[in-house]
Design a protein around this motif. Structure first.
Motif, PDB file in Angstrom:
ATOM      1  N   PRO A 276       0.823  -1.221   0.000  1.00 46.91           N
ATOM      2  CA  PRO A 276       0.000   0.000   0.000  1.00 46.91           C
ATOM      3  C   PRO A 276       0.852   1.264   0.000  1.00 46.91           C
ATOM      4  O   PRO A 276       0.482   2.263  -0.621  1.00 46.91           O
ATOM      5  CB  PRO A 276      -0.800  -0.130   1.301  1.00 46.91           C
ATOM      6  CG  PRO A 276      -0.897  -1.605   1.525  1.00 46.91           C
ATOM      7  CD  PRO A 276       0.413  -2.163   1.058  1.00 46.91           C
ATOM      8  N   ASP A 277       2.000   1.192   0.672  1.00 46.82           N
ATOM      9  CA  ASP A 277       2.883   2.354   0.716  1.00 46.82           C
ATOM     10  C   ASP A 277       3.439   2.676  -0.671  1.00 46.82           C
ATOM     11  O   ASP A 277       3.460   3.840  -1.095  1.00 46.82           O
ATOM     12  CB  ASP A 277       4.024   2.083   1.693  1.00 46.82           C
ATOM     13  CG  ASP A 277       4.887   3.318   1.901  1.00 46.82           C
ATOM     14  OD1 ASP A 277       4.327   4.383   2.212  1.00 46.82           O
ATOM     15  OD2 ASP A 277       6.114   3.205   1.723  1.00 46.82           O
ATOM     16  N   SER A 278       3.882   1.648  -1.406  1.00 49.76           N
ATOM     17  CA  SER A 278       4.451   1.889  -2.744  1.00 49.76           C
ATOM     18  C   SER A 278       3.383   2.250  -3.760  1.00 49.76           C
ATOM     19  O   SER A 278       3.662   2.913  -4.759  1.00 49.76           O
ATOM     20  CB  SER A 278       5.223   0.651  -3.216  1.00 49.76           C
ATOM     21  OG  SER A 278       4.355  -0.455  -3.403  1.00 49.76           O
ATOM     22  N   LEU A 279       2.149   1.845  -3.504  1.00 45.88           N
ATOM     23  CA  LEU A 279       1.053   2.175  -4.418  1.00 45.88           C
ATOM     24  C   LEU A 279       0.420   3.529  -4.091  1.00 45.88           C
ATOM     25  O   LEU A 279      -0.326   4.076  -4.919  1.00 45.88           O
ATOM     26  CB  LEU A 279      -0.032   1.087  -4.347  1.00 45.88           C
ATOM     27  CG  LEU A 279       0.353  -0.305  -4.850  1.00 45.88           C
ATOM     28  CD1 LEU A 279      -0.758  -1.299  -4.553  1.00 45.88           C
ATOM     29  CD2 LEU A 279       0.651  -0.291  -6.345  1.00 45.88           C
ATOM     30  N   GLY A 280       0.708   4.029  -2.910  1.00 41.68           N
ATOM     31  CA  GLY A 280       0.081   5.276  -2.459  1.00 41.68           C
ATOM     32  C   GLY A 280      -1.015   4.953  -1.469  1.00 41.68           C
ATOM     33  O   GLY A 280      -2.101   4.515  -1.861  1.00 41.68           O
ATOM     34  N   ASN A 281      -0.728   5.151  -0.208  1.00 40.28           N
ATOM     35  CA  ASN A 281      -1.684   4.758   0.845  1.00 40.28           C
ATOM     36  C   ASN A 281      -3.032   5.437   0.687  1.00 40.28           C
ATOM     37  O   ASN A 281      -4.080   4.820   0.860  1.00 40.28           O
ATOM     38  CB  ASN A 281      -1.094   5.083   2.225  1.00 40.28           C
ATOM     39  CG  ASN A 281      -0.048   4.071   2.646  1.00 40.28           C
ATOM     40  OD1 ASN A 281      -0.314   2.876   2.636  1.00 40.28           O
ATOM     41  ND2 ASN A 281       1.134   4.545   3.012  1.00 40.28           N
ATOM     42  N   GLU A 282      -3.001   6.726   0.318  1.00 37.33           N
ATOM     43  CA  GLU A 282      -4.262   7.458   0.214  1.00 37.33           C
ATOM     44  C   GLU A 282      -5.135   6.895  -0.903  1.00 37.33           C
ATOM     45  O   GLU A 282      -6.337   6.684  -0.730  1.00 37.33           O
ATOM     46  CB  GLU A 282      -3.988   8.943  -0.029  1.00 37.33           C
ATOM     47  CG  GLU A 282      -5.266   9.775  -0.042  1.00 37.33           C
ATOM     48  CD  GLU A 282      -4.999  11.251  -0.333  1.00 37.33           C
ATOM     49  OE1 GLU A 282      -5.975  12.001  -0.504  1.00 37.33           O
ATOM     50  OE2 GLU A 282      -3.814  11.630  -0.411  1.00 37.33           O
ATOM     51  N   GLY A 283      -4.513   6.622  -2.068  1.00 36.54           N
ATOM     52  CA  GLY A 283      -5.272   6.066  -3.179  1.00 36.54           C
ATOM     53  C   GLY A 283      -5.839   4.700  -2.846  1.00 36.54           C
ATOM     54  O   GLY A 283      -7.006   4.396  -3.152  1.00 36.54           O
ATOM     55  N   CYS A 284      -5.031   3.867  -2.206  1.00 40.47           N
ATOM     56  CA  CYS A 284      -5.504   2.527  -1.810  1.00 40.47           C
ATOM     57  C   CYS A 284      -6.662   2.647  -0.828  1.00 40.47           C
ATOM     58  O   CYS A 284      -7.633   1.872  -0.904  1.00 40.47           O
ATOM     59  CB  CYS A 284      -4.366   1.730  -1.180  1.00 40.47           C
ATOM     60  SG  CYS A 284      -3.087   1.211  -2.343  1.00 40.47           S
ATOM     61  N   GLU A 285      -6.552   3.604   0.082  1.00 48.46           N
ATOM     62  CA  GLU A 285      -7.600   3.774   1.091  1.00 48.46           C
ATOM     63  C   GLU A 285      -8.910   4.215   0.449  1.00 48.46           C
ATOM     64  O   GLU A 285      -9.991   3.696   0.776  1.00 48.46           O
ATOM     65  CB  GLU A 285      -7.139   4.796   2.127  1.00 48.46           C
ATOM     66  CG  GLU A 285      -8.009   4.853   3.380  1.00 48.46           C
ATOM     67  CD  GLU A 285      -7.879   3.598   4.240  1.00 48.46           C
ATOM     68  OE1 GLU A 285      -8.812   3.336   5.020  1.00 48.46           O
ATOM     69  OE2 GLU A 285      -6.868   2.869   4.115  1.00 48.46           O
ATOM     70  N   VAL A 286      -8.832   5.181  -0.466  1.00 48.99           N
ATOM     71  CA  VAL A 286     -10.044   5.677  -1.128  1.00 48.99           C
ATOM     72  C   VAL A 286     -10.724   4.550  -1.915  1.00 48.99           C
ATOM     73  O   VAL A 286     -11.947   4.358  -1.826  1.00 48.99           O
ATOM     74  CB  VAL A 286      -9.704   6.857  -2.066  1.00 48.99           C
ATOM     75  CG1 VAL A 286     -10.901   7.211  -2.952  1.00 48.99           C
ATOM     76  CG2 VAL A 286      -9.272   8.071  -1.262  1.00 48.99           C
ATOM     77  N   LEU A 287      -9.943   3.805  -2.687  1.00 50.01           N
ATOM     78  CA  LEU A 287     -10.518   2.741  -3.517  1.00 50.01           C
ATOM     79  C   LEU A 287     -11.045   1.588  -2.664  1.00 50.01           C
ATOM     80  O   LEU A 287     -12.108   1.029  -2.952  1.00 50.01           O
ATOM     81  CB  LEU A 287      -9.466   2.231  -4.515  1.00 50.01           C
ATOM     82  CG  LEU A 287      -9.001   3.253  -5.558  1.00 50.01           C
ATOM     83  CD1 LEU A 287      -7.978   2.630  -6.502  1.00 50.01           C
ATOM     84  CD2 LEU A 287     -10.175   3.813  -6.361  1.00 50.01           C
ATOM     85  N   SER A 288     -10.300   1.240  -1.621  1.00 44.70           N
ATOM     86  CA  SER A 288     -10.766   0.140  -0.769  1.00 44.70           C
ATOM     87  C   SER A 288     -12.019   0.544   0.000  1.00 44.70           C
ATOM     88  O   SER A 288     -12.898  -0.300   0.254  1.00 44.70           O
ATOM     89  CB  SER A 288      -9.661  -0.292   0.199  1.00 44.70           C
ATOM     90  OG  SER A 288      -9.308   0.746   1.092  1.00 44.70           O
ATOM     91  N   ASP A 289     -12.125   1.817   0.367  1.00 43.00           N
ATOM     92  CA  ASP A 289     -13.344   2.288   1.033  1.00 43.00           C
ATOM     93  C   ASP A 289     -14.553   2.150   0.111  1.00 43.00           C
ATOM     94  O   ASP A 289     -15.665   1.836   0.568  1.00 43.00           O
ATOM     95  CB  ASP A 289     -13.186   3.747   1.461  1.00 43.00           C
ATOM     96  CG  ASP A 289     -12.328   3.910   2.716  1.00 43.00           C
ATOM     97  OD1 ASP A 289     -12.038   2.873   3.358  1.00 43.00           O
ATOM     98  OD2 ASP A 289     -11.928   5.055   3.017  1.00 43.00           O
ATOM     99  N   LYS A 290     -14.354   2.399  -1.194  1.00 39.97           N
ATOM    100  CA  LYS A 290     -15.453   2.221  -2.152  1.00 39.97           C
ATOM    101  C   LYS A 290     -15.907   0.759  -2.168  1.00 39.97           C
ATOM    102  O   LYS A 290     -17.113   0.475  -2.171  1.00 39.97           O
ATOM    103  CB  LYS A 290     -15.020   2.649  -3.560  1.00 39.97           C
ATOM    104  CG  LYS A 290     -14.853   4.151  -3.747  1.00 39.97           C
ATOM    105  CD  LYS A 290     -14.484   4.489  -5.184  1.00 39.97           C
ATOM    106  CE  LYS A 290     -14.266   5.986  -5.364  1.00 39.97           C
ATOM    107  NZ  LYS A 290     -15.518   6.760  -5.210  1.00 39.97           N
ATOM    108  N   LEU A 291     -14.940  -0.157  -2.212  1.00 38.34           N
ATOM    109  CA  LEU A 291     -15.285  -1.578  -2.201  1.00 38.34           C
ATOM    110  C   LEU A 291     -16.024  -1.950  -0.923  1.00 38.34           C
ATOM    111  O   LEU A 291     -17.051  -2.656  -0.957  1.00 38.34           O
ATOM    112  CB  LEU A 291     -14.025  -2.439  -2.330  1.00 38.34           C
ATOM    113  CG  LEU A 291     -13.278  -2.430  -3.652  1.00 38.34           C
ATOM    114  CD1 LEU A 291     -12.086  -3.383  -3.575  1.00 38.34           C
ATOM    115  CD2 LEU A 291     -14.184  -2.840  -4.801  1.00 38.34           C
ATOM    116  N   ALA A 292     -15.483  -1.517   0.210  1.00 39.02           N
ATOM    117  CA  ALA A 292     -16.092  -1.854   1.499  1.00 39.02           C
ATOM    118  C   ALA A 292     -17.514  -1.310   1.592  1.00 39.02           C
ATOM    119  O   ALA A 292     -18.418  -1.982   2.107  1.00 39.02           O
ATOM    120  CB  ALA A 292     -15.229  -1.306   2.635  1.00 39.02           C
ATOM    121  N   ALA A 293     -17.728  -0.096   1.073  1.00 42.37           N
ATOM    122  CA  ALA A 293     -19.060   0.520   1.132  1.00 42.37           C
ATOM    123  C   ALA A 293     -20.064  -0.266   0.294  1.00 42.37           C
ATOM    124  O   ALA A 293     -21.215  -0.479   0.713  1.00 42.37           O
ATOM    125  CB  ALA A 293     -18.977   1.974   0.654  1.00 42.37           C
TER     126      ALA A 293
END
Length: 950
Positions: A276-293
């Motif tokens: 997640p760090d190398s991919l960009g934590n913020e981007g991973c968080e935003v996209l994963s939040d969409k999936l979780a929602a």
């Protein structure tokens, strides 16, 4: 190749691109444009102030601009693409006729004429049964009906087959199902139900204005709805502007694909060594939040986009993604909703299973913290996945992706992850035999197959192949650290290096994605292609260090492997074979060996039997020729033929010891037993068999007129009725295994009768061999190096091509073998000429094998006083020149074998002129296996000696 930091920069850039392109309402899609769906947009008219006007003129222009010189529209990788694209485009032109503001009637008529010509040719060549695409069996008939209403008619070669497939597809469908509140997959293809459905009653199924995110289905709804739907028009307008067509009028086959692209991209990156760090934590968080929602809002299930019909494939991938990111997600609802008889369904009430969906479901189960609670479901998915490979011709046809390497990648990753989870002690309930017999063997076969199918330039596949090559690289990377392939690691690394070099260069030259994904037509996804390319360049082996538990799954004797490598490399058939293929084949053979040993005594008793030195040779002979020839032979067929092979050797042992020792002078009784057993299994028109009458199986003396003083041992032990019943049971079990084998039972009556007839000839040939051996052994000079058989029943020519060849079991094995590849109820060789040529081919091959066998067993036959080819009068030296040397005798036999081998090639050549390429591949593979056995015999006699029996 790219540096790891460059790869991380590119990967994080892709995550950022996906995040930024995701519209708050409509989501995102990087799917390629579809002529089929674009044509449907070109058919939409809207009435404004009493005037009808075409809503998407740019879509119609796009269609006209992309008509090809042959009159059709692009076929992409599949026949059905060209057919559906052209049918829809032709219908759009018909709807615009006789003329438009920009195009005159002459032009449109000329375009129609060329499209009709293209379709006539396409329909004459279309292989309907090989088509995989979504709903084609419903869409094609519907389009044909709509074109008929426009005065355009076609003759479809396999129309009856097509209509039967349509009826099967719709057997549980009623239009009323769409009027209810429960969404079903038919919403994706509403254009197939024009004239059969009240479109005014289905508007409640819209999602952000679309019908299951399908432009063509939404267009059909908008065209056939009596009141205009502004929301659906806005959806389509958004697609035209924001989709991959970039305002050209072209649209994708599905929009959006938000959940699909986010979950596939994130999970692929995370499983390939990105963090997640190398991919960009913020981007991973935003996209994963969409999936979780989406998962939360839809009770733990998702589809390829928010609010569309959920499916197991997207649900599994979303769960994998979130669990990889440390957001523990339950698999309970997924497992409960999609679990079926022997697999998991993609959609509820799905007509045919998806291989890839089952892989993703299993991966999701394995990612669960409480995975052992789902051990039953894990085992079910595991058995299904392995069975799909076990039964396939080394290429698994998945319903969502055309590339065989996609299935191979998912299978390799999933099976390795199963072993990892089991090795960590998180799956104690899993049956270890599944891991030993199926998972380990399947993984090695997948590895070998992937190495074999790599092209010289480092790629895999044909045409555009960056993405499909990336799949292969990811498959190899998943398997490279397995303990039982450690000796092949150098070869894996070599292939990985070549693959990555190709991918790196090819993707820089053209970033156009492969059309490998299956919808109504074949499509590509730019985001996913880029993701797989970057993952393949970055991927590292699994971090898990395997314990001794995994090493025990496949116990391969390294010293024996090296010894056999040296031996097999001497065979003419293998002397030019790369050493790694021989080595890999031996590894695979030793994975099959424990499976065979567990059933070694199922039919023939092994008590007091000599060491079966032939046993270790059997798996290799069948495996090596797959890997050498590249033959597409299912693992299941290999396994069955290994069994038939060792049963053949065991039958020889049994006849030479139990029967010869106890019934040497009363073989007529055994002949009666054999005849009675074969009578029981006689193939009748109705499939019924005559029952065996046990009271006919009496221990009897010689038949009337048969003397016990004709040179046979008159003091042979008198057998009791119980003894002969034991013989009957053993031979009955053998024949029952053959005749009641599922592939024989499902074969045509002709092929069943061939198996029956050749099984009888094979068993009775042993009686003749025993008689000849007895007669020969009682000659005064039978131990002499140049003893001549004084009582042959005919010429050597007659003997070696009949009884001698039948004894070799080649013809018997071939008739069984062809049943493994025949379609249910159909003759494997359908025509009279094919049957004749095949019988001539196998007759000469059996003769060749018998001669090779006698060359290899010459020393043993002399020691045991067995009749050998060289003992026939034709090989005796004349008195003037004295006896022939061993070399002279074997040279003569080799010349005869060469003659028979030339006849084999002659008849195989004739068969090639009549049979399909697949039939010839199957036949050539069997020939190569027989050649291998023959060449082994020339180097070494692997048959057990009678003197070793107690």
């Amino acid at each position: 190749m790219a540096h790891i930091l460059d790869l991380e920069r590119l990967a994080s850039g892709l995550i950022l691109k996906i995040r930024n392109s995701c519209d708050h309402k409509y989501g995102l899609s990087s799917m390629s444009c579809s002529i089929y769906d674009t044509a449907w947009l070109a058919m939409i008219r809207r009435q404004v102030n009493g005037q009808h006007h075409w809503l998407f003129e740019e879509s119609f222009e796009f269609i006209l601009d992309h008509q090809q010189d042959d009159g059709g529209w692009q076929a992409y990788p599949s026949q059905i693409d060209g057919i559906l694209n052209t049918l829809a485009a032709l219908l759009a032109i018909c709807k615009r006729s006789p003329q438009t503001a920009k195009h005159g009637s002459a032009e449109l008529e000329e375009r129609k004429s060329r499209a009709i010509s293209f379709l006539n040719n396409a329909f004459s060549e279309w292989d309907i049964k090989e088509t995989l695409h979504i709903g084609f069996e419903v869409l094609v008939p519907a389009l044909l009906e709509q074109l008929e209403s426009e005065g355009v008619n076609f003759i479809v070669k396999e129309k009856d087959t097509l209509l039967h497939m349509r009826d099967q597809k719709l057997r549980n469908f009623r239009p009323e199902l769409l009027y209810g509140n429960t969404p079903i997959t038919a919403l994706y293809s509403l254009e197939a139900f024009i004239g059969k459905l009240d479109f005014n009653r289905i508007s409640h199924h819209k999602v952000f204005g679309s019908m299951m995110a399908s432009p063509s289905s939404t267009a059909a709804y908008l065209i056939n709805c009596s009141s205009w739907d502004e929301e659906s028009e806005k959806y389509l307008q958004h697609m035209v502007v924001r989709g991959e067509g970039n305002g050209s009028g072209a649209v994708a086959g599905t929009f959006p694909t938000t959940v699909f692209e986010i979950s596939w991209t994130l999970s692929t990156f995370l499983e390939s060594g990105f963090t997640p760090d190398s991919l960009g934590n913020e981007g991973c968080e935003v996209l994963s939040d969409k999936l979780a929602a989406v998962l939360e809002s839809q009770s733990g299930l998702v589809g390829f986009a928010p609010e569309v019909l959920p499916d197991a494939d997207d649900t599994g991938k979303a769960i994998i993604t979130l669990n990889l990111l440390g957001k523990s997600v339950s698999v309970k609802h997924m497992a409960h909703t999609y679990e079926s008889g022997d697999h998991f369904q993609t959609f509820v009430h799905e007509s045919s299973p998806s291989f890839s969906a089952n892989c993703n479901v299993l991966r999701a189960l394995l990612s669960s913290l409480d995975v052992n609670q789902y051990a039953t479901q894990v085992e079910k998915a595991l058995k299904f996945i392995c069975a799909q490979w076990w039964d396939s011709n080394r290429q698994i046809r998945d319903k969502w992706n055309l590339s065989p390497n996609y299935s191979v990648m998912l299978m390799a990753q999933t099976l390795v992850q199963t072993i990892v989870v089991w090795d960590k002690g998180r799956l104690p309930s899993l049956d270890i035999l599944i891991l030993q017999d199926r998972v380990s063997t399947t993984l090695l076969q997948v590895l070998i197959h992937t190495l074999q199918t790599q092209n010289e330039d480092g790629s895999w596949g044909k045409g555009q192949r960056c993405e499909t090559s990336a799949y292969a690289v990811l498959a190899l990377a998943a398997t490279q650290d397995l303990p039982f392939v450690s000796s092949m690691r150098w070869r894996i690394h070599e292939a990985l290096e070549g693959g990555r070099e190709y991918i790196s260069k090819a993707y820089q030259m053209s970033d156009q994605a492969d059309r490998t994904w299956i919808g109504k037509t074949t499509y590509s996804l730019n985001n996913l292609c880029r993701c797989y390319v970057l993952a393949s360049l970055r991927v590292s082996p699994p971090a898990h260090i395997f314990t001794e538990k995994v090493e025990q799954l496949a116990q391969i004797p390294a010293l024996k492997v090296r010894k056999f490598e040296g031996f097999y490399s001497q065979l003419p058939l293998l002397d030019q074979c790369p050493s790694w293929k021989i080595h890999a084949s031996l590894l695979e053979a030793y994975l099959f060996l424990p499976q065979l040993k567990r059933i070694q005594s199922n039919i023939f008793p092994r008590k007091d039997m000599a060491e079966d030195k032939y046993f270790e040779y059997i798996p290799f002979t069948w495996i090596a020729n797959v890997n050498l020839q590249g033959a597409c032979v299912p693992a299941k067929a290999l396994h069955e033929m290994m069994i038939i092979s060792f049963l053949g050797y065991q039958a020889d042992e049994y006849m030479e010891t139990v029967i010869d020792k106890n019934f040497g002078d009363r073989l007529d009784e055994i002949q009666d037993v054999i005849s009675l057993i074969l009578e029981e299994f006689a193939v009748e028109e109705a499939g019924l068999h005559s029952p065996t009458q046990p009271d006919r199986l009496q221990g009897r003396g010689p038949r009337s007129g048969h003397s016990t003083n004709d040179g046979f041992n008159a003091n042979t032990k008198v057998m009791s009725k119980l003894d002969i019943l034991e013989v009957h049971k053993t031979l009955h079990d053998l024949v029952k295994f053959i005749m009641h084998h599922p592939t024989v039972s499902s074969a045509s009556l002709y092929d069943q009768r061939q198996v029956h007839a050749q099984t009888k000839k094979w068993l009775l040939a042993h009686m003749g061999q025993i008689e000849d051996n007895k007669a020969f052994s009682l000659q005064e000079n039978s131990l002499s190096a140049n003893a001549t058989f004084k009582r042959p029943k005919g010429s050597y020519f007659d003997w070696v091509r009949t009884a001698g060849a039948d004894f070799s079991a080649v013809v018997h094995s071939f008739t069984f073998y062809t049943c493994l590849f025949s379609k249910k109820g159909e003759d494997f060789f359908p025509t009279a000429k094919e049957k004749y040529y095949a019988q001539a081919f196998i007759s000469h091959l059996a003769t060749t094998c018998r001669i090779y066998n006698d060359i290899g067993s010459l020393a043993r036959d002399r020691a045991e006083k067995n009749l050998n080819s060289v003992n026939f009068p034709e090989f005796a030296g004349d008195s003037a020149n004295g006896s022939k040397s061993n070399k002279a005798l074997t040279d003569e036999l080799m010349e005869l074998a060469d003659h028979e081998r030339a006849c084999v090639d002659l008849w195989l050549g004739k068969l090639k002129s009549e049979s399909s390429p697949r039939t010839i591949e199957v036949v050539e593979y069997f020939r190569n296996v027989c050649d291998t056995y023959g060449q082994i015999y020339v180097l070494k006699d692997i048959t057990s000696s009678k003197k070793k029996y107690t």
